[in-house]
Enzyme design. Structure first.
Site, PDB file in Angstrom:
ATOM      1  N   LYS A  80       0.836  -1.198   0.000  1.00 61.00           N
ATOM      2  CA  LYS A  80       0.000   0.000   0.000  1.00 61.00           C
ATOM      3  C   LYS A  80       0.872   1.250   0.000  1.00 61.00           C
ATOM      4  CE  LYS A  80      -3.853   2.040   2.623  1.00 61.00           C
ATOM      5  NZ  LYS A  80      -4.752   1.859   3.784  1.00 61.00           N
ATOM      6  N   SER A 155      -9.422   2.299   2.743  1.00 57.45           N
ATOM      7  CA  SER A 155      -8.432   2.967   1.917  1.00 57.45           C
ATOM      8  C   SER A 155      -7.466   2.024   1.198  1.00 57.45           C
ATOM      9  CB  SER A 155      -7.614   3.947   2.777  1.00 57.45           C
ATOM     10  OG  SER A 155      -6.948   3.256   3.820  1.00 57.45           O
ATOM     11  N   SER A 179     -10.378   0.139   6.725  1.00 60.76           N
ATOM     12  CA  SER A 179      -9.624   0.244   5.476  1.00 60.76           C
ATOM     13  C   SER A 179      -8.998  -1.058   4.997  1.00 60.76           C
ATOM     14  CB  SER A 179      -8.529   1.310   5.606  1.00 60.76           C
ATOM     15  OG  SER A 179      -9.106   2.594   5.638  1.00 60.76           O
TER      16      SER A 179
END
Length: 497
Positions: A80, A155, A179
Site C-alpha cells: 500500500k 483505503s 480500510s
C-alpha cells in the site's frame, strides 16, 4: 493448467518448496495480470519490473540450491502506498509527496523480504488513506474488478483490487475505520485487522491510540495467517506491542499453523447493525440470507450485539484528534494542496473542545468494558462488513443510505469502526454476491488479543461457504475484465471532482 496467478499464497509457497513451480514462473504470471488488467482498474501505481524479476531470480537460486526457504519464499506482494519500499515512490496519495522516493524499506516490507517475499509494487489509496473510496490527485481512481465503474472502497482499495485480479497473492493494508475490511468486502477478497500491537507500526503520530493498524490482505484465511506470521513481530518502538525478554505473548506459529476447530461449539452472536449503523436494506437482506445458510452449522447462534452507545461520537472525536496531530500544521501551511476529506477532518477536529475530548476518551473506556462483558457470554460476532453495496466511484462518499442523510463522509464505515473502538480483531470474508451481483463481505469479530482463535474460526466458516456455490467467494472473469475500457478513460478519473 491452472493459471499460476490464481493460486493462493499457501498453495504457491507449497509448490515452490516442492520445486513444482519456480518463483520466476509465479512472478511472470502475476506481471502478465498486471499488464492485462491494471489499466482497467488502476490498482498498482508504481513498480520496477526489472527489479521484480531480479528478486524472483534470487529466490529461485535459493530454491534450486537447497537453501533454507523463508515463510513467503518467492511470493509477490503488493505494498500500500502508505509505507516505504526502497527506490519506489511513497506519495500517500498526496500531491505534496508526488516526487517522494523512499530511501529505505518500512519494517513490514523488510520483514517480508527477509522471509523471501518479492515486492511487486505499490498499490493505490486515497489521499493519506482518508475515506472509503480509493481516489486521489496523484494516481487517480481505482475501479472495482467486478465492475470498474464501481468503488473498490478504501483505503486499501488498490491492494484489494490487485488481489482480486490475481496481480499478487498477498498485499499489505492498513485500517482505521475499516480500510482493510471494507475494500476486501467490495472486491471479494479477505482483509484482517489484527489486535493492537500484533503488527507493530511506526507511522502513528499518537502511538498510544490504537485506531490505525497495519495488517494482511489475501485471497484466503490461511494466506492471511501466513502473512501475519511474518508481519507480526516483537518491537518495543510500538507502545501497544507487549514485549517481555524479547518475546511477545503470541508466537508466529500461532498464525502460520491455525488450529482445527469445530464451529458448532462456539457461542456466536450476529447483528446487522450493532444497534446504530445505517445498514442499507440490500445489505440487510443479503446478511439475513447468509445467517439462514450458516445457522444449521452454528447451533449456538443468537442475535445479539454489545452496547454501542455513543459509537459515532466517540469515533468522530478520537479520530479528529488523531487527524489534528498528524495534519493540522500541513493544512495550515498549504490548504490548497489537500483534498476535501482532509479539510473535513481538520474542520471537525478543531470544532471539538477539551471537554469533548475528555468525555470521548472516558466514553471509549466504558465502551471497551461493555465489549469485554459481552465477550464473556459470546465467542464471536458476525455482521456485514460494509453498510452499502458498491456504488459508482465518482461518488466521493455516500451522502445518503436508503434515504437517510449521512452525518459525515465516514459514517458509512460504522460497521467496521464499531470494533475498532474496542480494539478487537476483525476479519472480512467474501461470501457470495448481493442481489446487484457485487461481492458481499461477512465480518467476523473475535476477542481482543485472541487473533489466532479468530482466524481458526474464520477458516472453518470459509470452508463451509466454499462448499456452497451461493456462499463461495466471487471470482472475476479475467478475460472479460481485460476487454473493459480503462478506468483512466472515464470522466473524473484524476482528482476529486
Amino acid at each position: 493448467m491452472r493459471d499460476l496467478a490464481e493460486l493462493t499464497a499457501t498453495e504457491a509457497r507449497r509448490l515452490i518448496g516442492r520445486r513444482h513451480i519456480s518463483p520466476v514462473e509465479l512472478v511472470e504470471a502475476c506481471l502478465a495480470r498486471v499488464e492485462a488488467l491494471n489499466p482497467v482498474v488502476n490498482a498498482v501505481v508504481a513498480m520496477k519490473q526489472d527489479e521484480v524479476r531480479a528478486e524472483a531470480r534470487l529466490s529461485e537460486k535459493r530454491v534450486m540450491a537447497g537453501e533454507p526457504l523463508g515463510a513467503v519464499e518467492g511470493l509477490p506482494f503488493g505494498v500500500k502506498d502508505m509505507i516505504n519500499v526502497t527506490g519506489l515512490p511513497t506519495t500517500f496519495g498526496s500531491i505534496l509527496y508526488r516526487d517522494n522516493i523512499a530511501m529505505m524499506d518500512d519494517p513490514i516490507v523488510a520483514a517480508m523480504r527477509a522471509e523471501g517475499g518479492v515486492v511487486l509494487g505499490k498499490t493505490n489509496n486515497p489521499e493519506f488513506s482518508l475515506g472509503g473510496n480509493t481516489r486521489n490527485a496523484v494516481y487517480g481512481a481505482t475501479g472495482n474488478p467486478h465492475d470498474p465503474t464501481k468503488n473498490a472502497a478504501g483505503s486499501s482499495g488498490g491492494s484489494a483490487a490487485a488481489l482480486a485480479c490475481g496481480m499478487a497473492p498477498l498485499c499489505t493494508g492498513s485500517d482505521t475505520g475499516g480500510s482493510l475490511r471494507n475494500p476486501a468486502a467490495f472486491c471479494g477478497v479477505v482483509g484482517f485487522r489484527p489486535s493492537p500491537g500484533v503488527v507493530p507500526g511506526n507511522g502513528r503520530s499518537v502511538g498510544l491510540f490504537h485506531f490505525s493498524i497495519s495488517g494482511p490482505m489475501a485471497r484466503s484465511t490461511e494466506d492471511i495467517g501466513l502473512m501475519l506470521s511474518v508481519m507480526a513481530r516483537a518491537d518495543r518502538a510500538d507502545p501497544l506491542t507487549c514485549v517481555v525478554e524479547g518475546r511477545t505473548f503470541w508466537s508466529p506459529d500461532d498464525f502460520a499453523r491455525l488450529r482445527v476447530t469445530d464451529p458448532g461449539r462456539w457461542r456466536v452472536a450476529f447483528t446487522e447493525d450493532f444497534g446504530f449503523t445505517m445498514t442499507e436494506s440490500i445489505i440487510r437482506r443479503a446478511f439475513a440470507e447468509r445467517i439462514r445458510a450458516l445457522a444449521p452449522m452454528l447451533p449456538k447462534l443468537a442475535e445479539a450485539h454489545p452496547d454501542c452507545t455513543g459509537a459515532d461520537r466517540i469515533f468522530s472525536v478520537v479520530r479528529g484528534l488523531s487527524m489534528l496531530s498528524s495534519h493540522l500544521d500541513g493544512v495550515r501551511r498549504s490548504p490548497e494542496s489537500y483534498g476535501p476529506n482532509m479539510h473535513a477532518n481538520i474542520e471537525e477536529g478543531l470544532s471539538f473542545s477539551a471537554e469533548d475530548v475528555a468525555r470521548a476518551l472516558t466514553d471509549q473506556t466504558s465502551y471497551y468494558r461493555r465489549w469485554q462483558s459481552f465477550f464473556e457470554e459470546h465467542d464471536f460476532i458476525l455482521s456485514p462488513a460494509v453498510t452499502i453495496s458498491p456504488r459508482d466511484w465518482h461518488e466521493l462518499y455516500p451522502t445518503e443510505i436508503d434515504g437517510k442523510l449521512s452525518e459525515s463522509y465516514y459514517q458509512w464505515l460504522s460497521l467496521a469502526y464499531a470494533s475498532t473502538l474496542a480494539g478487537h480483531p476483525s476479519i472480512t470474508l467474501p461470501v457470495g454476491r448481493d442481489e446487484r451481483g457485487m461481492p458481499f463481505g461477512l465480518q467476523i469479530i473475535g476477542r481482543r488479543n485472541e487473533d489466532a482463535a479468530l482466524l481458526s474460526f474464520a477458516r472453518e466458516i470459509e470452508a463451509i461457504c466454499s462448499a456452497d456455490p451461493f456462499l463461495s467467494a466471487p471470482r472475476i472473469d479475467a478475460a472479460k475484465l481485460a476487454r473493459h475500457p480503462p478506468v483512466s478513460e472515464m470522466p473524473g478519473f484524476l482528482g476529486f471532482d
